[in-house]
Design a protein around this motif. Structure first.
Motif, short mmCIF file in Angstrom:
data_model
loop_
_atom_site.label_atom_id
_atom_site.label_comp_id
_atom_site.label_asym_id
_atom_site.label_seq_id
_atom_site.Cartn_x
_atom_site.Cartn_y
_atom_site.Cartn_z
N PRO A 128 0.81 -1.23 0.00
CA PRO A 128 0.00 0.00 0.00
C PRO A 128 0.84 1.27 0.00
CG PRO A 128 -0.90 -1.60 1.53
CD PRO A 128 0.42 -2.15 1.07
N ASP A 129 2.09 1.15 0.47
CA ASP A 129 2.98 2.31 0.53
C ASP A 129 3.93 2.39 -0.66
OD1 ASP A 129 1.94 3.16 3.03
OD2 ASP A 129 3.20 1.65 4.03
N GLY A 130 3.76 1.49 -1.61
CA GLY A 130 4.62 1.53 -2.78
C GLY A 130 5.39 0.24 -2.97
N TYR A 131 6.31 0.26 -3.91
CA TYR A 131 7.08 -0.93 -4.28
C TYR A 131 8.26 -1.12 -3.33
CZ TYR A 131 10.07 -3.95 -7.13
OH TYR A 131 10.88 -4.96 -7.59
N LEU A 132 8.51 -2.37 -2.93
CA LEU A 132 9.67 -2.73 -2.15
C LEU A 132 10.53 -3.71 -2.95
CD1 LEU A 132 8.11 -3.38 1.39
CD2 LEU A 132 9.35 -1.35 0.60
N THR A 133 11.82 -3.43 -3.02
CA THR A 133 12.73 -4.34 -3.72
C THR A 133 12.94 -5.59 -2.88
OG1 THR A 133 14.74 -3.45 -2.71
CG2 THR A 133 13.92 -2.34 -4.70
N VAL A 134 13.48 -6.62 -3.52
CA VAL A 134 13.77 -7.84 -2.79
C VAL A 134 14.84 -7.59 -1.72
CG1 VAL A 134 15.59 -8.68 -4.35
CG2 VAL A 134 14.14 -10.32 -3.14
N ASP A 135 15.69 -6.59 -1.95
CA ASP A 135 16.68 -6.21 -0.94
C ASP A 135 15.99 -5.69 0.32
OD1 ASP A 135 17.25 -5.39 -3.80
OD2 ASP A 135 19.32 -5.46 -3.09
N GLU A 136 15.02 -4.80 0.09
CA GLU A 136 14.28 -4.21 1.21
C GLU A 136 13.45 -5.25 1.95
OE1 GLU A 136 13.58 0.32 -0.42
OE2 GLU A 136 12.44 -1.33 -1.34
N LEU A 137 13.05 -6.28 1.25
CA LEU A 137 12.31 -7.37 1.88
C LEU A 137 13.22 -8.32 2.65
CD1 LEU A 137 9.93 -8.23 -1.09
CD2 LEU A 137 9.26 -7.12 1.06
N GLY A 138 14.53 -8.20 2.40
CA GLY A 138 15.49 -9.04 3.09
C GLY A 138 15.68 -10.42 2.50
N PHE A 139 15.37 -10.57 1.20
CA PHE A 139 15.41 -11.89 0.58
C PHE A 139 16.47 -12.03 -0.51
CE2 PHE A 139 10.69 -11.95 1.71
CZ PHE A 139 10.93 -12.63 2.91
N GLY A 140 17.33 -11.06 -0.69
CA GLY A 140 18.32 -11.20 -1.74
C GLY A 140 18.76 -9.84 -2.26
N ARG A 141 19.15 -9.80 -3.52
CA ARG A 141 19.63 -8.56 -4.13
C ARG A 141 18.94 -8.35 -5.47
NH1 ARG A 141 25.77 -10.53 -5.75
NH2 ARG A 141 25.15 -12.47 -6.79
N SER A 142 18.86 -7.09 -5.84
CA SER A 142 18.23 -6.75 -7.11
C SER A 142 19.14 -5.91 -8.00
CB SER A 142 16.92 -5.98 -6.86
OG SER A 142 17.18 -4.78 -6.16
N ASN A 143 20.39 -5.75 -7.59
CA ASN A 143 21.29 -4.84 -8.31
C ASN A 143 22.68 -5.45 -8.37
OD1 ASN A 143 23.09 -2.69 -8.97
ND2 ASN A 143 21.53 -1.22 -8.38
N HIS A 144 23.22 -5.57 -9.60
CA HIS A 144 24.60 -5.98 -9.80
C HIS A 144 25.36 -4.80 -10.41
CE1 HIS A 144 24.60 -10.38 -9.05
NE2 HIS A 144 23.31 -10.26 -9.33
N PRO A 145 26.11 -4.04 -9.61
CA PRO A 145 26.92 -2.96 -10.18
C PRO A 145 27.99 -3.52 -11.12
CG PRO A 145 26.74 -2.75 -7.79
CD PRO A 145 26.24 -4.12 -8.15
N VAL A 146 28.23 -2.83 -12.20
CA VAL A 146 29.30 -3.20 -13.12
C VAL A 146 30.56 -2.45 -12.70
CG1 VAL A 146 30.06 -3.19 -15.53
CG2 VAL A 146 27.64 -3.56 -14.97
N PRO A 147 31.72 -3.10 -12.64
CA PRO A 147 32.94 -2.40 -12.25
C PRO A 147 33.14 -1.12 -13.07
CG PRO A 147 33.36 -4.75 -12.41
CD PRO A 147 31.97 -4.54 -12.94
N GLU A 148 33.39 -0.01 -12.37
CA GLU A 148 33.51 1.28 -13.07
C GLU A 148 34.63 1.26 -14.10
OE1 GLU A 148 33.73 4.66 -10.55
OE2 GLU A 148 31.95 4.13 -9.39
N ALA A 149 35.72 0.59 -13.77
CA ALA A 149 36.83 0.54 -14.71
C ALA A 149 36.43 -0.15 -16.01
CB ALA A 149 38.02 -0.17 -14.08
N LEU A 150 35.64 -1.21 -15.89
CA LEU A 150 35.18 -1.94 -17.08
C LEU A 150 34.23 -1.08 -17.90
CD1 LEU A 150 34.93 -4.49 -18.80
CD2 LEU A 150 33.21 -5.33 -17.18
N THR A 151 33.25 -0.48 -17.24
CA THR A 151 32.32 0.41 -17.95
C THR A 151 33.08 1.53 -18.64
OG1 THR A 151 30.53 -0.06 -16.38
CG2 THR A 151 30.36 1.97 -17.65
N GLY A 152 34.05 2.09 -17.95
CA GLY A 152 34.82 3.19 -18.52
C GLY A 152 35.59 2.79 -19.75
N ARG A 153 36.17 1.59 -19.74
CA ARG A 153 36.94 1.13 -20.90
C ARG A 153 36.03 0.84 -22.09
NH1 ARG A 153 41.21 -3.36 -18.93
NH2 ARG A 153 39.52 -3.96 -17.55
#
Length: 259
Positions: A128-153
């Motif tokens: 009712p208060d909006g969307y909660l990510t799986v991270d916020e629910l405490g069940f896992g992760r929803s984001n894989h950051p890409v290494p900045e050096a790799l993205t930059g290259r």
């Protein structure tokens, strides 16, 4: 040691564009368990790169299973390299690649998106208060950051060739966006999101289990929002995808640390 890279697409047309762009000659088919087939490209002339291309299926579940199969097979049999591959790092890099919807005006049709993060955009719960990510629910992760050096290259290589591209989060969804309201909701929830596709997070989860860096590269075929098939530019996007991997095969893929 060689640079071992696994590139995963959803469908064969995307894999065809990637393979053509690599310019490493006709691939050798390598059967995997489950009826999958790797397209193993011969080493570059200097012997520094070996690239496998896999058609992994549509959607995060199918492609996670396929990518996990390829990674496990490489780790257990040594097919990721000329010598027996490490169980912890069967490849040095995994790339989720293909065409995608682009958030407008950030990612125009025919341009390329290089991921700064691979995000599961609908893995969570509505409340009712909006969307909660799986991270916020405490069940896992929803984001894989890409290494900045790799993205930059990757971005630098495309810049040097004058290839239009955007760096930003790429969202993974199980249901492709088809309305303006949904597009606006995703944009609000994920500021700076550049593209939407269906496979990146599944690939990233499989790669993460082996500690392998992951990137997502998408060529934009349509705008995220109302479905207008007449406005789609799939041919242009596949051409851009091919050109992107042509550039990377001569630059970034040669610069990776051998594994």
């Amino acid at each position: 040691m060689v640079h071992r890279i696994l590139i995963v697409t959803a469908v064969a047309a995307e894999a065809d564009s990637v393979s053509a762009g690599l310019g490493l000659g006709a691939p050798e088919p390598l059967p995997l368990p489950g009826g999958l087939v790797l397209r193993r490209h011969a080493d570059a002339p200097d012997g520094r790169v070996r690239i496998d291309v896999l058609v992994g299926g549509v959607g995060p579940a199918a492609v996670a299973a396929s990518t996990g199969t390829a990674l496990a097979y490489a780790a257990l049999t040594g097919t990721g390299s000329g010598a027996k591959a490490s169980a912890s790092a069967p490849y040095g890099l995994v790339v989720s690649a293909g065409i995608a919807g682009g958030f407008q005006p950030l990612a125009p049709l025919g341009s390329v998106v290089v991921s700064s993060a691979v995000v599961a955009a609908d893995l969570g719960a509505q409340t009712p208060d909006g969307y909660l990510t799986v991270d916020e629910l405490g069940f896992g992760r929803s984001n894989h950051p890409v290494p900045e050096a790799l993205t930059g290259r990757i971005s630098a290589a495309l810049n040097a060739a004058g290839l239009p591209h955007t760096v930003g989060p790429v969202l993974t969804v199980s249901t492709v966006t088809g309305t303006a309201d949904r597009a606006a909701e995703l944009a609000r929830r994920h500021p700076g999101a550049a593209a939407e596709a269906m496979e990146g997070f599944g690939v990233a989860e499989a790669a993460g289990a082996y500690g392998v860096p992951v990137a997502e590269i998408r060529a934009v075929s349509n705008a995220v929002g109302p479905r207008d098939r007449a406005a789609w530019r799939i041919g242009d996007a596949l051409h851009a995808l091919r050109h992107t991997f042509e550039l990377l095969s001569k630059t970034v893929f040669l610069e990776l640390e051998p594994s």
